[in-house]
Write a protein that holds these residues in place. Structure first.
Motif, PDB file in Angstrom:
ATOM      1  N   ALA A  47       0.835  -1.204   0.000  1.00 15.68           N
ATOM      2  CA  ALA A  47       0.000   0.000   0.000  1.00 15.68           C
ATOM      3  C   ALA A  47       0.869   1.253   0.000  1.00 15.68           C
ATOM      4  O   ALA A  47       0.595   2.210  -0.741  1.00 15.68           O
ATOM      5  N   ALA A  48       1.910   1.265   0.815  1.00 13.37           N
ATOM      6  CA  ALA A  48       2.811   2.419   0.866  1.00 13.37           C
ATOM      7  C   ALA A  48       3.468   2.648  -0.495  1.00 13.37           C
ATOM      8  O   ALA A  48       3.616   3.796  -0.938  1.00 13.37           O
ATOM      9  N   THR A  49       3.831   1.586  -1.177  1.00  8.67           N
ATOM     10  CA  THR A  49       4.447   1.697  -2.495  1.00  8.67           C
ATOM     11  C   THR A  49       3.497   2.366  -3.480  1.00  8.67           C
ATOM     12  O   THR A  49       3.882   3.256  -4.239  1.00  8.67           O
ATOM     13  N   ALA A  50       2.240   1.952  -3.472  1.00  3.22           N
ATOM     14  CA  ALA A  50       1.253   2.543  -4.375  1.00  3.22           C
ATOM     15  C   ALA A  50       1.030   4.023  -4.063  1.00  3.22           C
ATOM     16  O   ALA A  50       0.976   4.851  -4.980  1.00  3.22           O
ATOM     17  N   LEU A  55      -3.695   4.428 -11.015  1.00  4.25           N
ATOM     18  CA  LEU A  55      -2.350   3.864 -10.890  1.00  4.25           C
ATOM     19  C   LEU A  55      -2.380   2.426 -10.394  1.00  4.25           C
ATOM     20  O   LEU A  55      -1.648   1.568 -10.892  1.00  4.25           O
ATOM     21  N   VAL A  56      -3.209   2.178  -9.395  1.00  5.53           N
ATOM     22  CA  VAL A  56      -3.271   0.841  -8.801  1.00  5.53           C
ATOM     23  C   VAL A  56      -3.812  -0.181  -9.796  1.00  5.53           C
ATOM     24  O   VAL A  56      -3.383  -1.332  -9.810  1.00  5.53           O
ATOM     25  N   GLN A  57      -4.728   0.237 -10.663  1.00  7.13           N
ATOM     26  CA  GLN A  57      -5.301  -0.685 -11.652  1.00  7.13           C
ATOM     27  C   GLN A  57      -4.363  -0.964 -12.818  1.00  7.13           C
ATOM     28  O   GLN A  57      -4.671  -1.778 -13.673  1.00  7.13           O
ATOM     29  N   ASP A  58      -3.216  -0.329 -12.837  1.00  5.08           N
ATOM     30  CA  ASP A  58      -2.232  -0.569 -13.889  1.00  5.08           C
ATOM     31  C   ASP A  58      -1.528  -1.896 -13.588  1.00  5.08           C
ATOM     32  O   ASP A  58      -0.856  -2.028 -12.563  1.00  5.08           O
ATOM     33  N   PRO A  59      -1.666  -2.885 -14.458  1.00  8.66           N
ATOM     34  CA  PRO A  59      -1.026  -4.184 -14.204  1.00  8.66           C
ATOM     35  C   PRO A  59       0.497  -4.111 -14.101  1.00  8.66           C
ATOM     36  O   PRO A  59       1.122  -5.043 -13.602  1.00  8.66           O
ATOM     37  N   VAL A  85       8.792   1.361   3.508  1.00 12.20           N
ATOM     38  CA  VAL A  85       9.511   0.943   2.296  1.00 12.20           C
ATOM     39  C   VAL A  85      10.514   1.983   1.801  1.00 12.20           C
ATOM     40  O   VAL A  85      10.990   1.896   0.677  1.00 12.20           O
ATOM     41  N   GLY A  86      10.818   2.950   2.626  1.00 13.23           N
ATOM     42  CA  GLY A  86      11.860   3.923   2.281  1.00 13.23           C
ATOM     43  C   GLY A  86      11.594   4.733   1.031  1.00 13.23           C
ATOM     44  O   GLY A  86      12.507   5.011   0.266  1.00 13.23           O
ATOM     45  N   GLY A  87      10.335   5.085   0.804  1.00 14.61           N
ATOM     46  CA  GLY A  87      10.001   5.899  -0.361  1.00 14.61           C
ATOM     47  C   GLY A  87       9.864   5.135  -1.654  1.00 14.61           C
ATOM     48  O   GLY A  87       9.729   5.728  -2.723  1.00 14.61           O
ATOM     49  N   ALA A  88       9.862   3.810  -1.594  1.00 19.32           N
ATOM     50  CA  ALA A  88       9.769   2.993  -2.813  1.00 19.32           C
ATOM     51  C   ALA A  88       8.467   3.271  -3.552  1.00 19.32           C
ATOM     52  O   ALA A  88       7.426   3.499  -2.947  1.00 19.32           O
ATOM     53  N   ASP A  89       8.558   3.240  -4.880  1.00 17.01           N
ATOM     54  CA  ASP A  89       7.364   3.391  -5.713  1.00 17.01           C
ATOM     55  C   ASP A  89       7.220   2.231  -6.704  1.00 17.01           C
ATOM     56  O   ASP A  89       6.389   2.268  -7.592  1.00 17.01           O
ATOM     57  N   HIS A  90       8.033   1.207  -6.524  1.00 13.60           N
ATOM     58  CA  HIS A  90       7.967  -0.025  -7.320  1.00 13.60           C
ATOM     59  C   HIS A  90       8.264  -1.199  -6.385  1.00 13.60           C
ATOM     60  O   HIS A  90       8.967  -1.034  -5.387  1.00 13.60           O
ATOM     61  N   PHE A  91       7.771  -2.365  -6.757  1.00 16.23           N
ATOM     62  CA  PHE A  91       8.125  -3.572  -6.000  1.00 16.23           C
ATOM     63  C   PHE A  91       8.259  -4.742  -6.948  1.00 16.23           C
ATOM     64  O   PHE A  91       7.744  -4.732  -8.065  1.00 16.23           O
ATOM     65  N   VAL A  92       8.983  -5.738  -6.477  1.00 16.22           N
ATOM     66  CA  VAL A  92       9.171  -6.978  -7.233  1.00 16.22           C
ATOM     67  C   VAL A  92       8.947  -8.130  -6.263  1.00 16.22           C
ATOM     68  O   VAL A  92       9.473  -8.125  -5.152  1.00 16.22           O
TER      69      VAL A  92
END
Length: 145
Positions: free
Chosen positions: A45-48, A63-67, A111-118
């Motif tokens: 959630a924080a990433t989004a 943004l969240v609905q973007d696969p 998440v330290g400001g992350a805006d992507h995850f893997v």
């Protein structure tokens, strides 16, 4: 003279109105993180939310609905149908709603400001190969791209 209200098409991907972002985010973090616990859902959630702050002109729900962010929004993803059918009778989805509400109201400290995850079970995408994760949690690596 009375006028007849006009029907407005609504996407089947999320409810319309002010609850769209909350519902959409909760579904995404539920689909991706429910089996990994509350902290995983909080991190997702924080990433989004972080991505929303770095992407002017797009709503959080969009943004969240973007696969590319949450693969479960792709109709071909095996989690898609189950994600759309989830409701608050499922304790994990009720928790995802609470997590999403808090993330939308608060500051990222996880998440330290992350805006992507893997997902660590997936191959590392090209965009992440030269980056150092800002956090690793519950089988996910988080990046600020």
């Amino acid at each position: 003279m009375m006028t007849r209200p006009q029907l407005t098409p609504v996407s089947d991907r999320a409810p319309a109105g002010p609850d769209a972002a909350l519902d959409t985010l909760a579904r995404a973090i539920w689909a991706h993180g429910r089996d990994r616990g509350i902290r995983a859902m909080e991190a997702l959630a924080a990433t989004a939310v972080n991505r929303r702050y770095r992407t002017p002109g797009r709503t959080l729900a969009d943004l969240v609905q973007d696969p590319d962010l949450f693969a479960a929004w792709d109709p071909d993803d095996p989690r898609h149908a189950e994600m759309l059918a989830a409701d608050s009778r499922d304790p994990a989805f009720a928790a995802a709603l609470r997590v999403a509400r808090r993330a939308m109201a608060g500051v990222d400290g996880i998440v330290g400001g992350a805006d992507h995850f893997v997902d660590d079970a997936d191959p590392l995408p090209d965009w992440a190969s030269s980056l150092t994760p800002t956090a690793s949690l519950a089988g996910f690596s988080f990046y600020r791209a």
